[in-house]
Design an enzyme around this catalytic site. Structure first.
Site, PDB file in Angstrom:
ATOM      1  CG  HIS A   1       0.315   6.418   5.891  1.00 60.09           C
ATOM      2  ND1 HIS A   1       1.177   6.911   6.300  1.00 60.09           N
ATOM      3  CD2 HIS A   1       0.745   4.935   5.664  1.00 60.09           C
ATOM      4  CE1 HIS A   1       2.179   5.878   6.406  1.00 60.09           C
ATOM      5  NE2 HIS A   1       1.755   4.913   6.037  1.00 60.09           N
TER       6      HIS A   1
ATOM      7  CD  GLN B   1       3.184   5.551   2.870  1.00 55.92           C
ATOM      8  OE1 GLN B   1       2.119   4.915   2.607  1.00 55.92           O
ATOM      9  NE2 GLN B   1       4.228   5.296   3.745  1.00 55.92           N
TER      10      GLN B   1
ATOM     11  CB  CYS C   1       5.452   1.985   7.746  1.00 57.71           C
ATOM     12  SG  CYS C   1       4.845   3.310   6.844  1.00 57.71           S
ATOM     13  CG  LEU C   2       6.669   1.317   1.746  1.00 54.22           C
ATOM     14  CD1 LEU C   2       6.013   1.638   0.394  1.00 54.22           C
ATOM     15  CD2 LEU C   2       7.952   0.395   1.394  1.00 54.22           C
TER      16      LEU C   2
ATOM     17  N   GLY D   1       0.868  -0.983   0.205  1.00 50.95           N
ATOM     18  CA  GLY D   1      -0.138   0.222  -0.200  1.00 50.95           C
ATOM     19  C   GLY D   1       0.956   1.223  -0.063  1.00 50.95           C
TER      20      GLY D   1
ATOM     21  CG  HIS E   1      -0.302   0.567   7.411  1.00 52.16           C
ATOM     22  ND1 HIS E   1       0.770   0.300   8.216  1.00 52.16           N
ATOM     23  CD2 HIS E   1       0.416   1.631   6.392  1.00 52.16           C
ATOM     24  CE1 HIS E   1       1.950   0.920   7.863  1.00 52.16           C
ATOM     25  NE2 HIS E   1       1.612   1.595   6.842  1.00 52.16           N
ATOM     26  CD  GLU E   2      -1.132   2.156   2.843  1.00 53.92           C
ATOM     27  OE1 GLU E   2      -0.498   3.396   2.597  1.00 53.92           O
ATOM     28  OE2 GLU E   2      -0.216   1.267   3.063  1.00 53.92           O
TER      29      GLU E   2
END
Length: 188
Positions: free
Chosen positions: A145, A51, A99-100, A46, A141-142
């Site tokens: 963000h 991000q 997480c990225l 994702g 999670h997304e």
């Protein structure tokens, strides 16, 4: 399409509520194409617009189930409803995520097992997604963000302290830091 730099935990865009998308333009379509390219290159399951430094309510997702079936899409201006998470501590083997924007690390986090997400796609068509398990985790999670929340913000106190030590060691936590998927070696 282009791979975009992914912002790291200290960047202010990651800690701000993203703005709604008023209209899907060619610029939005190009952003989404770049987000898919970036997510795939990272690799991730994702990627939210904040991000990559864009404070808009957009995220992409991509996951392959146990049978190898692909599940991929984009949500614009999503809304999320979820069942309450089960009480208790998360299982580090089954409930860890990464997480990225805090790359290279994974921590156990309890999430709701089922969610309903609504929004629109790139054509303005309504989207409704009801999912459980890992797909529900990805959606939560997304969605976080888009509200300025990183998964590390939801960790237990001891794990949160560990993330802060890691961030200090790697020089993270400052505005403007990013990494390039496919280029930067993050095995720090």
């Amino acid at each position: 399409m282009a791979v975009l730099p992914i912002r790291i935990m200290g960047d202010p865009v990651l800690h701000s509520v993203a703005a709604p998308v008023d209209e899907v333009t060619d610029d939005i379509r190009a952003l989404v194409a770049d987000m898919f390219e970036t997510m795939d290159t990272a690799p991730g399951v994702g990627l939210a617009a904040p991000q990559v430094g864009v404070g808009l309510r957009i995220y992409t997702y991509s996951y392959q189930d146990d049978d190898g079936q692909p599940w991929r899409g984009v949500l614009i201006n999503p809304e999320l409803w979820m069942t309450p998470p089960e009480p208790g501590s998360p299982d580090p083997d089954d409930e860890s995520e990464g997480c990225l924007s805090f790359p290279g690390e994974r921590f156990a986090l309890r999430r709701a097992d089922a969610v309903l997400v609504t929004g629109t796609d790139l054509d303005g068509a309504p989207v409704e997604i009801r999912v459980e398990g890992w797909r529900a985790r990805i959606m939560q999670h997304e969605f976080d963000h888009l509200n300025g929340i990183l998964y590390i913000d939801r960790l237990s106190d001891s794990d949160w302290k560990t993330t802060q030590k890691i961030a200090r060691k790697r020089g993270w936590g400052k505005p403007g830091q990013s990494w390039m998927p496919g280029i930067d070696d993050l095995d720090a």
